[in-house]
Design a protein around this motif. Structure first.
Motif, PDB file in Angstrom:
ATOM      1  N   TYR A  46      39.253  42.310  45.099  1.00 35.92           N
ATOM      2  CA  TYR A  46      39.148  43.543  44.741  1.00 35.92           C
ATOM      3  C   TYR A  46      40.597  44.286  44.209  1.00 35.92           C
ATOM      4  O   TYR A  46      41.582  43.602  44.667  1.00 35.92           O
ATOM      5  CB  TYR A  46      38.438  44.705  45.616  1.00 35.92           C
ATOM      6  N   SER A  47      40.553  45.095  43.151  1.00 33.89           N
ATOM      7  CA  SER A  47      41.791  45.549  42.752  1.00 33.89           C
ATOM      8  C   SER A  47      41.754  46.781  41.767  1.00 33.89           C
ATOM      9  O   SER A  47      40.544  46.842  41.106  1.00 33.89           O
ATOM     10  CB  SER A  47      42.844  44.413  42.004  1.00 33.89           C
TER      11      SER A  47
ATOM     12  N   CYS B 264      29.869  40.009  38.188  1.00 30.87           N
ATOM     13  CA  CYS B 264      30.343  41.352  37.398  1.00 30.87           C
ATOM     14  C   CYS B 264      31.042  42.013  38.479  1.00 30.87           C
ATOM     15  O   CYS B 264      31.426  41.902  39.649  1.00 30.87           O
ATOM     16  CB  CYS B 264      29.142  42.006  36.915  1.00 30.87           C
ATOM     17  N   ILE B 265      31.866  43.194  37.943  1.00 29.95           N
ATOM     18  CA  ILE B 265      32.740  44.188  38.482  1.00 29.95           C
ATOM     19  C   ILE B 265      32.172  45.348  39.040  1.00 29.95           C
ATOM     20  O   ILE B 265      31.263  45.963  38.079  1.00 29.95           O
ATOM     21  CB  ILE B 265      34.000  44.236  37.623  1.00 29.95           C
TER      22      ILE B 265
ATOM     23  N   VAL C 269      38.904  51.856  43.068  1.00 27.23           N
ATOM     24  CA  VAL C 269      39.066  50.368  43.235  1.00 27.23           C
ATOM     25  C   VAL C 269      37.870  49.696  42.790  1.00 27.23           C
ATOM     26  O   VAL C 269      36.799  50.118  42.796  1.00 27.23           O
ATOM     27  CB  VAL C 269      39.481  50.050  44.692  1.00 27.23           C
ATOM     28  N   CYS C 270      37.854  48.541  42.132  1.00 24.37           N
ATOM     29  CA  CYS C 270      37.072  47.683  41.577  1.00 24.37           C
ATOM     30  C   CYS C 270      37.117  46.180  42.432  1.00 24.37           C
ATOM     31  O   CYS C 270      37.932  45.964  42.491  1.00 24.37           O
ATOM     32  CB  CYS C 270      37.204  47.651  40.161  1.00 24.37           C
ATOM     33  N   GLY C 271      35.513  45.952  42.704  1.00 19.81           N
ATOM     34  CA  GLY C 271      35.604  44.508  43.365  1.00 19.81           C
ATOM     35  C   GLY C 271      34.945  43.805  42.461  1.00 19.81           C
ATOM     36  O   GLY C 271      33.722  44.110  41.898  1.00 19.81           O
TER      37      GLY C 271
ATOM     38  N   TYR D 128      33.128  44.256  31.787  1.00 17.86           N
ATOM     39  CA  TYR D 128      32.457  43.229  32.752  1.00 17.86           C
ATOM     40  C   TYR D 128      32.039  43.943  34.070  1.00 17.86           C
ATOM     41  O   TYR D 128      31.747  43.381  35.107  1.00 17.86           O
ATOM     42  CB  TYR D 128      33.746  42.314  33.479  1.00 17.86           C
ATOM     43  N   PHE D 129      31.734  45.479  33.910  1.00 17.28           N
ATOM     44  CA  PHE D 129      30.959  46.142  34.935  1.00 17.28           C
ATOM     45  C   PHE D 129      29.610  45.725  35.138  1.00 17.28           C
ATOM     46  O   PHE D 129      29.152  45.366  34.113  1.00 17.28           O
ATOM     47  CB  PHE D 129      31.439  47.666  34.852  1.00 17.28           C
TER      48      PHE D 129
END
Length: 100
Positions: A72-73, A48-49, A39-41, A82-83
């Motif tokens: 998050y998703s 940034c992610i 999962v990324c927030g 965009y990390f």
């Protein structure tokens, strides 16, 4: 009586500030994870992610950093450009290596 109350309030202010915060959960409590549980927030402070192995891991990171990731998703995990950058800059994005 008032002096005793004031003294107790004084002690509470002095020693209450040094009460350690509630400890964050341990990662070993998250169980087994794989790429499908990632999962990324969105880190709104930095813009940034951040990618985590699972929501459990994200919650632990938020606890350690004193943050609350509400946006998050798993869809964010496909937005690699965009990390948040690591200390080695964009090495993982340029060469395709993932964090272990």
């Amino acid at each position: 009586m008032k002096a005793a109350t004031i003294f107790l309030l004084y002690l509470a202010c002095i020693y209450g500030a040094s009460i350690p915060p509630k400890p964050c959960p341990l990662e070993k409590n998250c169980g087994k994870v794989d790429e499908s549980s990632a999962v990324c927030g969105l880190d709104e402070e930095v813009g940034c992610i951040r990618k985590y192995p699972s929501k459990c891991h994200m919650d632990i990171a938020a606890c350690h950093e004193g943050k609350n990731f509400t946006d998050y998703s798993e869809v964010y995990c496909s937005m690699e450009p965009y990390f948040c950058e690591k200390s080695y800059e964009r090495w993982t994005i340029l060469f395709g290596h993932e964090d272990e």
